[in-house]
Write a protein that holds these residues in place. Structure first.
Motif, PDB file in Angstrom:
ATOM      1  N   LEU A 114     -11.041  70.937 -56.870  1.00  0.00           N
ATOM      2  CA  LEU A 114     -12.348  71.578 -56.995  1.00  0.00           C
ATOM      3  C   LEU A 114     -13.108  71.019 -58.200  1.00  0.00           C
ATOM      4  N   LYS A 115     -12.392  70.780 -59.279  1.00  0.00           N
ATOM      5  CA  LYS A 115     -13.019  70.212 -60.477  1.00  0.00           C
ATOM      6  C   LYS A 115     -13.531  68.799 -60.207  1.00  0.00           C
TER       7      LYS A 115
ATOM      8  N   ALA B 247     -19.036  88.164 -55.803  1.00  0.00           N
ATOM      9  CA  ALA B 247     -18.030  87.110 -55.660  1.00  0.00           C
ATOM     10  C   ALA B 247     -17.490  86.656 -57.018  1.00  0.00           C
ATOM     11  N   LEU B 248     -18.299  86.785 -58.072  1.00  0.00           N
ATOM     12  CA  LEU B 248     -17.874  86.339 -59.403  1.00  0.00           C
ATOM     13  C   LEU B 248     -16.672  87.156 -59.892  1.00  0.00           C
ATOM     14  N   ARG B 249     -16.571  88.399 -59.425  1.00  0.00           N
ATOM     15  CA  ARG B 249     -15.440  89.245 -59.821  1.00  0.00           C
ATOM     16  C   ARG B 249     -14.129  88.754 -59.208  1.00  0.00           C
ATOM     17  N   LYS B 250     -14.232  87.963 -58.153  1.00  0.00           N
ATOM     18  CA  LYS B 250     -13.034  87.454 -57.483  1.00  0.00           C
ATOM     19  C   LYS B 250     -12.456  86.224 -58.191  1.00  0.00           C
ATOM     20  N   VAL B 251     -13.199  85.695 -59.151  1.00  0.00           N
ATOM     21  CA  VAL B 251     -12.722  84.536 -59.909  1.00  0.00           C
ATOM     22  C   VAL B 251     -11.794  85.048 -61.001  1.00  0.00           C
ATOM     23  N   LYS B 252     -10.510  84.823 -60.823  1.00  0.00           N
ATOM     24  CA  LYS B 252      -9.508  85.363 -61.749  1.00  0.00           C
ATOM     25  C   LYS B 252      -9.244  84.454 -62.944  1.00  0.00           C
ATOM     26  N   ASP B 253      -9.502  83.168 -62.792  1.00  0.00           N
ATOM     27  CA  ASP B 253      -9.262  82.218 -63.878  1.00  0.00           C
ATOM     28  C   ASP B 253     -10.392  82.337 -64.901  1.00  0.00           C
ATOM     29  N   PRO B 254     -10.090  82.761 -66.153  1.00  0.00           N
ATOM     30  CA  PRO B 254     -11.139  82.951 -67.175  1.00  0.00           C
ATOM     31  C   PRO B 254     -11.893  81.663 -67.506  1.00  0.00           C
ATOM     32  N   GLU B 255     -11.207  80.524 -67.437  1.00  0.00           N
ATOM     33  CA  GLU B 255     -11.845  79.238 -67.726  1.00  0.00           C
ATOM     34  C   GLU B 255     -12.914  78.939 -66.680  1.00  0.00           C
ATOM     35  N   VAL B 256     -12.597  79.181 -65.426  1.00  0.00           N
ATOM     36  CA  VAL B 256     -13.544  78.935 -64.333  1.00  0.00           C
ATOM     37  C   VAL B 256     -14.721  79.895 -64.431  1.00  0.00           C
ATOM     38  N   GLN B 257     -14.423  81.154 -64.702  1.00  0.00           N
ATOM     39  CA  GLN B 257     -15.477  82.161 -64.812  1.00  0.00           C
ATOM     40  C   GLN B 257     -16.441  81.833 -65.949  1.00  0.00           C
TER      41      GLN B 257
ATOM     42  N   PHE C  11     -17.052  78.894 -67.213  1.00  0.00           N
ATOM     43  CA  PHE C  11     -17.817  77.692 -66.859  1.00  0.00           C
ATOM     44  C   PHE C  11     -18.988  78.055 -65.940  1.00  0.00           C
ATOM     45  N   ILE C  12     -18.723  78.909 -64.967  1.00  0.00           N
ATOM     46  CA  ILE C  12     -19.786  79.346 -64.044  1.00  0.00           C
ATOM     47  C   ILE C  12     -20.869  80.097 -64.818  1.00  0.00           C
ATOM     48  N   GLU C  13     -20.455  80.974 -65.728  1.00  0.00           N
ATOM     49  CA  GLU C  13     -21.417  81.770 -66.512  1.00  0.00           C
ATOM     50  C   GLU C  13     -22.322  80.871 -67.355  1.00  0.00           C
ATOM     51  N   LYS C  14     -21.789  79.757 -67.863  1.00  0.00           N
ATOM     52  CA  LYS C  14     -22.620  78.807 -68.617  1.00  0.00           C
ATOM     53  C   LYS C  14     -23.769  78.298 -67.748  1.00  0.00           C
ATOM     54  N   CYS C  15     -23.456  78.029 -66.499  1.00  0.00           N
ATOM     55  CA  CYS C  15     -24.452  77.479 -65.575  1.00  0.00           C
ATOM     56  C   CYS C  15     -25.493  78.521 -65.175  1.00  0.00           C
TER      57      CYS C  15
ATOM     58  N   LEU D 170     -22.577  69.291 -69.476  1.00  0.00           N
ATOM     59  CA  LEU D 170     -21.501  69.906 -68.687  1.00  0.00           C
ATOM     60  C   LEU D 170     -20.398  68.907 -68.365  1.00  0.00           C
ATOM     61  N   LEU D 171     -20.783  67.647 -68.186  1.00  0.00           N
ATOM     62  CA  LEU D 171     -19.773  66.615 -67.893  1.00  0.00           C
ATOM     63  C   LEU D 171     -18.816  66.414 -69.066  1.00  0.00           C
ATOM     64  N   LYS D 172     -19.269  66.785 -70.272  1.00  0.00           N
ATOM     65  CA  LYS D 172     -18.421  66.672 -71.467  1.00  0.00           C
ATOM     66  C   LYS D 172     -17.679  67.974 -71.771  1.00  0.00           C
ATOM     67  N   ASP D 173     -17.859  68.971 -70.934  1.00  0.00           N
ATOM     68  CA  ASP D 173     -17.250  70.286 -71.156  1.00  0.00           C
ATOM     69  C   ASP D 173     -15.720  70.187 -71.055  1.00  0.00           C
ATOM     70  N   PRO D 174     -15.009  70.942 -71.873  1.00  0.00           N
ATOM     71  CA  PRO D 174     -13.541  70.954 -71.812  1.00  0.00           C
ATOM     72  C   PRO D 174     -12.991  71.310 -70.426  1.00  0.00           C
ATOM     73  N   PHE D 175     -13.821  71.916 -69.602  1.00  0.00           N
ATOM     74  CA  PHE D 175     -13.446  72.273 -68.228  1.00  0.00           C
ATOM     75  C   PHE D 175     -12.915  71.046 -67.480  1.00  0.00           C
ATOM     76  N   PHE D 176     -13.431  69.877 -67.823  1.00  0.00           N
ATOM     77  CA  PHE D 176     -13.041  68.644 -67.126  1.00  0.00           C
ATOM     78  C   PHE D 176     -12.004  67.804 -67.904  1.00  0.00           C
ATOM     79  N   ASP D 177     -11.502  68.346 -68.997  1.00  0.00           N
ATOM     80  CA  ASP D 177     -10.490  67.623 -69.774  1.00  0.00           C
ATOM     81  C   ASP D 177      -9.236  67.394 -68.927  1.00  0.00           C
ATOM     82  N   ASN D 178      -8.569  66.297 -69.193  1.00  0.00           N
ATOM     83  CA  ASN D 178      -7.312  65.956 -68.519  1.00  0.00           C
ATOM     84  C   ASN D 178      -7.468  65.788 -66.992  1.00  0.00           C
ATOM     85  N   LEU D 179      -8.661  65.468 -66.566  1.00  0.00           N
ATOM     86  CA  LEU D 179      -8.903  65.254 -65.136  1.00  0.00           C
ATOM     87  C   LEU D 179      -8.799  63.771 -64.849  1.00  0.00           C
TER      88      LEU D 179
END
Length: 291
Positions: free
Chosen positions: A129-130, A249-259, A261-265, A278-287
């Motif tokens: 997904l990332k 639907a946002l309440r169904k996102v259990k991963d705090p990192e994903v939630q 990231f979405i909230e930033k957007c 956003l491309l430099k966000d830690p969300f995409f680290d180690n990808l």
């Protein structure tokens, strides 16, 4: 040697129902997708021997407005000059005045749109997904840094396409994108209500509306649910969006990192990061950078 233009209007398996003015592209009756003003058909490029998507916009009430018709045509023509691996390639564009349609030919992705693909394949890792999300952002970064800046305005999972065999994602449906001048502000409403940023309704916005829509795309990719599906009318969606009420639907996102990231957007326009940020966000680290 006979030219393509002189060839008969059929192939060995199925006849073309329409052919472009150059005689290169043929359209079949098979629909790939349709919207309020646009239909997308299967087509064939006789010169290259490849399948294509034939996009047909019905001008309707605009057909008598020469200024608007020329503007639409020029916008689509500009998109022909774009070149990025995460943007659907546009091959040709022309106006059919007799049928009041604006037609343009684009590449076709083997696995269709991301919404249907995600519904078909439920067991997808967060890593995958990332990778999809990052490719969408790369496409947005290219559009937003283009001169002039190009705002998609209708980004959602149904107009993001995928070649599933290689995991390649491309932004499509750019035919009605807004091309923004020096003031960086656009002034017309176009979009899918569930994915539209609050300021879009006010008709005073920048390319940051695409970042909001991207956040909703990530939400849909994660939950396999269209945002605001709890609402049974556009009016209810509008009311929630302009008041900053997040989709259930946002309440169904259990991963705090994903939630997070979405909230930033989905933040207020001035607080939203750009595609580049956003491309430099830690969300995409180690990808892994495979695509």
């Amino acid at each position: 040697m006979s030219s393509i233009k002189s060839d008969p209007l059929y192939n060995d398996t199925e006849p073309f129902v329409e052919i472009d003015p150059s005689g290169r592209f043929g359209r079949y009756n098979d629909l790939l997708g349709s919207g309020a003003v646009k239909k997308v058909y299967w087509g064939f490029d006789q010169e290259e021997g490849i399948e294509i998507a034939w996009n047909q916009v019905h001008l309707g009430k605009f057909s008598g407005d020469e200024r608007m018709v020329k503007r639409l045509q020029s916008e689509v023509c500009l998109l022909r000059s774009l070149g990025h691996k995460n943007i659907i390639t546009l091959y040709a564009v022309w106006l059919n005045r007799k049928n009041h349609t604006l037609n343009f030919i684009t590449e076709v992705c083997t696995s269709g749109n991301l919404r249907e693909y995600r519904k078909k394949y439920k067991n997808v890792s967060l890593m995958a997904l990332k990778k999809w999300a990052r490719q969408i952002l790369r496409g947005l970064e290219y559009l937003h840094k283009h001169e002039p800046c190009i705002i998609h305005r209708d980004l959602n999972c149904s107009n993001v396409f995928i070649n599933g065999n290689v995991g390649e994602v491309k932004i499509g449906d750019l035919g009605l994108a807004a091309i923004v001048g020096r003031d960086h502000i656009a002034h017309s409403i176009l979009g899918t209500p569930e994915f539209m940023a609050p300021e879009l309704y006010e008709e005073d916005y920048t390319e940051m509306v695409d970042i909001y829509s991207f956040g909703m795309c990530v939400l849909e990719m994660v939950t396999v649910e269209i945002p605001y599906s709890e609402c049974d009318s556009v009016a209810k969606i509008y009311k929630r969006v302009i008041h900053g009420i997040r989709p259930l639907a946002l309440r169904k996102v259990k991963d705090p990192e994903v939630q997070a990231f979405i909230e930033k957007c989905l933040a207020k326009p001035r607080e939203r990061p750009s595609a580049s940020e956003l491309l430099k966000d830690p969300f995409f680290d180690n990808l892994e950078d495979l695509v």
